[in-house]
Design an enzyme around this catalytic site. Structure first.
Site, PDB file in Angstrom:
ATOM      1  N   THR A  64       0.900  -0.925   0.112  1.00 49.23           N
ATOM      2  CA  THR A  64       0.209  -0.195  -0.178  1.00 49.23           C
ATOM      3  C   THR A  64       0.634   1.267   0.368  1.00 49.23           C
ATOM      4  O   THR A  64       2.079   1.046  -0.411  1.00 49.23           O
ATOM      5  CB  THR A  64      -0.781   0.370   1.323  1.00 49.23           C
ATOM      6  OG1 THR A  64      -1.912   0.919   1.230  1.00 49.23           O
ATOM      7  CG2 THR A  64      -0.024   0.283   2.343  1.00 49.23           C
ATOM      8  N   TYR A  67       4.812   2.243  -1.937  1.00 48.31           N
ATOM      9  CA  TYR A  67       5.046   1.605  -2.455  1.00 48.31           C
ATOM     10  C   TYR A  67       4.557   0.898  -3.301  1.00 48.31           C
ATOM     11  O   TYR A  67       4.979   0.290  -4.090  1.00 48.31           O
ATOM     12  CB  TYR A  67       5.066   0.753  -1.573  1.00 48.31           C
ATOM     13  CG  TYR A  67       6.419   1.202  -0.554  1.00 48.31           C
ATOM     14  CD1 TYR A  67       7.344   2.359  -0.395  1.00 48.31           C
ATOM     15  CD2 TYR A  67       5.510   1.604   0.879  1.00 48.31           C
ATOM     16  CE1 TYR A  67       8.050   2.425   0.790  1.00 48.31           C
ATOM     17  CE2 TYR A  67       6.173   2.283   1.847  1.00 48.31           C
ATOM     18  CZ  TYR A  67       7.188   2.915   1.855  1.00 48.31           C
ATOM     19  OH  TYR A  67       8.211   2.979   3.354  1.00 48.31           O
ATOM     20  N   LYS A  68       3.200   1.427  -3.985  1.00 48.26           N
ATOM     21  CA  LYS A  68       2.163   0.822  -5.366  1.00 48.26           C
ATOM     22  C   LYS A  68       2.663   0.982  -6.453  1.00 48.26           C
ATOM     23  O   LYS A  68       3.636   0.375  -7.214  1.00 48.26           O
ATOM     24  CB  LYS A  68       0.742   0.646  -5.582  1.00 48.26           C
ATOM     25  CG  LYS A  68       0.254   0.548  -3.834  1.00 48.26           C
ATOM     26  CD  LYS A  68      -1.373   0.972  -4.655  1.00 48.26           C
ATOM     27  CE  LYS A  68      -1.537   0.683  -2.879  1.00 48.26           C
ATOM     28  NZ  LYS A  68      -3.403   1.441  -2.797  1.00 48.26           N
ATOM     29  N   ASN A  89      -0.772  -3.839  -6.208  1.00 48.94           N
ATOM     30  CA  ASN A  89      -0.895  -3.771  -4.612  1.00 48.94           C
ATOM     31  C   ASN A  89      -0.660  -5.587  -4.484  1.00 48.94           C
ATOM     32  O   ASN A  89      -1.155  -5.877  -2.745  1.00 48.94           O
ATOM     33  CB  ASN A  89      -1.899  -2.750  -4.639  1.00 48.94           C
ATOM     34  CG  ASN A  89      -3.411  -3.994  -4.812  1.00 48.94           C
ATOM     35  OD1 ASN A  89      -3.176  -4.599  -5.520  1.00 48.94           O
ATOM     36  ND2 ASN A  89      -4.995  -3.624  -3.878  1.00 48.94           N
ATOM     37  N   ASP A 104      -7.323  -3.224  -6.125  1.00 49.54           N
ATOM     38  CA  ASP A 104      -7.470  -2.507  -6.571  1.00 49.54           C
ATOM     39  C   ASP A 104      -8.273  -2.089  -7.316  1.00 49.54           C
ATOM     40  O   ASP A 104     -10.018  -1.420  -7.407  1.00 49.54           O
ATOM     41  CB  ASP A 104      -7.038  -1.637  -5.572  1.00 49.54           C
ATOM     42  CG  ASP A 104      -6.471  -0.428  -4.969  1.00 49.54           C
ATOM     43  OD1 ASP A 104      -7.328  -1.474  -3.677  1.00 49.54           O
ATOM     44  OD2 ASP A 104      -5.340  -0.196  -4.414  1.00 49.54           O
ATOM     45  N   GLY A 130      -4.056  10.181  -6.778  1.00 52.77           N
ATOM     46  CA  GLY A 130      -3.098   9.068  -6.562  1.00 52.77           C
ATOM     47  C   GLY A 130      -3.030   7.731  -6.483  1.00 52.77           C
ATOM     48  O   GLY A 130      -3.843   7.290  -7.885  1.00 52.77           O
ATOM     49  N   PRO A 195      -8.181  12.384   0.236  1.00 48.99           N
ATOM     50  CA  PRO A 195      -8.589  11.009   1.542  1.00 48.99           C
ATOM     51  C   PRO A 195      -9.354  11.750   2.351  1.00 48.99           C
ATOM     52  O   PRO A 195      -9.826  12.271   4.084  1.00 48.99           O
ATOM     53  CB  PRO A 195      -6.703  11.958   2.927  1.00 48.99           C
ATOM     54  CG  PRO A 195      -6.497  11.914   1.413  1.00 48.99           C
ATOM     55  CD  PRO A 195      -7.698  12.410   0.481  1.00 48.99           C
ATOM     56  N   GLN A 250     -11.327  -6.360  -2.923  1.00 49.57           N
ATOM     57  CA  GLN A 250     -10.101  -6.422  -3.453  1.00 49.57           C
ATOM     58  C   GLN A 250      -9.271  -7.205  -2.775  1.00 49.57           C
ATOM     59  O   GLN A 250      -8.206  -7.878  -2.646  1.00 49.57           O
ATOM     60  CB  GLN A 250      -9.259  -4.544  -3.510  1.00 49.57           C
ATOM     61  CG  GLN A 250      -9.496  -4.072  -2.062  1.00 49.57           C
ATOM     62  CD  GLN A 250      -7.356  -4.500  -0.969  1.00 49.57           C
ATOM     63  OE1 GLN A 250      -6.929  -5.053  -1.863  1.00 49.57           O
ATOM     64  NE2 GLN A 250      -8.199  -4.844  -0.095  1.00 49.57           N
TER      65      GLN A 250
END
Length: 282
Positions: A64, A67-68, A89, A104, A130, A195, A250
């Site tokens: 997650t 780092y994807k 992911n 995802d 993002g 977010p 997911q």
């Protein structure tokens, strides 16, 4: 024993462990699921951590934020992952090499179909470019969206996602702040991949006064499940899909990749809500 984990930054509140353990129990598989938080690992290095997991007997790991994208560059993709989708992911460790996936992407499409059936997405305005925005936007393309409109406060990031989607064949454009209100009003679907709306970032990314006339809305936020954005959208007459659907599907897709089993989504939903009723509201 199926040994799994999650690599990410600041992941202590993740619900992934309880979902994967529950899915394992449904299949008669003992599952362990570890949180590998880069904030708590000295001299963290992604390739080093993945290598250590492979050596330590992990069947696979989820990856997650943040780092994807880096994982995608390290790992051979699976066939169902679009070439242009530059994020992974889910990593599976095999004797013949590591394999990457983006659940995802497929999880969003599975959730959309479950919620809205064969309804076409139409023209969709998406807030946020993002990591999750990348996967959801490719999911929209996979679902046959007529046009995808991307807005992000970081214009460079927004334009980068637009270029990536165009490389994948999508009909897509970046929407600047000055044009945002009109784009929202004229869209068929509205998506939040920012977010804003999370418990620690309360509020809505879209002014409630602009809602009404659109057909559907989706919020990737799932803590809480009942976000201010979806509450306003539902009040304005839109059909809504919560972030729980993305989290849930997911996770199922990832577990199926890790374990080689098939999960009955309806049965898993009943099991999960029986075990964790608070997940209904976040």
């Amino acid at each position: 024993m199926l040994k799994l984990g999650l690599i990410g930054k600041g992941i202590s509140r993740s619900q992934s462990a309880r979902l994967h353990v529950l899915l394992g129990r449904m299949c008669g598989i003992d599952v362990t699921y570890d949180y590998l938080d880069s904030e708590k690992i000295a001299d963290f290095d992604l390739i080093g951590q993945l290598t250590a997991c492979a050596k330590d007997g992990y069947a696979g790991v989820n990856v997650t934020h943040p780092y994807k994208t880096a994982a995608r560059k390290l790992i051979q993709r699976r066939k169902r992952l679009p070439e242009a989708l530059g994020a992974v992911n889910t990593v599976v460790f095999r004797e013949d090499g590591w394999r990457g996936d983006n659940t995802d992407y497929v999880g969003f499409m599975r959730g959309y179909r479950g919620q809205f059936g064969d309804q076409a997405p139409g023209t969709v305005l998406q807030m946020g470019a993002g990591g999750v925005g990348l996967a959801v936007a490719f999911g929209l393309h996979g679902l046959g969206a007529d046009r995808i409109l991307i807005h992000d406060k970081d214009a460079d990031r927004g334009h980068e996602l637009v270029a990536t989607l165009k490389a994948g064949g999508a009909n897509v454009a970046f929407i600047a702040e000055a044009d945002l209100s009109d784009a929202i009003r004229n869209a068929d679907g509205l998506i939040n991949c920012t977010p804003v709306g999370m418990n620690q970032y309360p509020g809505s990314p879209i002014d409630a006064a602009l809602l009404g006339g659109q057909k559907w809305a989706f919020d990737a936020v799932y803590t809480p499940v009942e976000t201010a954005f979806l509450h306003s959208a539902q009040k304005a007459g839109l059909s809504v899909m919560t972030g729980f659907e993305l989290f849930f599907f997911q996770g199922i897709e990832a577990f199926e990749v890790f374990s080689g089993t098939q999960i009955d989504g309806d049965a898993a939903r009943v099991e999960y809500f029986n075990a964790y009723p608070e997940a209904l509201t976040g």
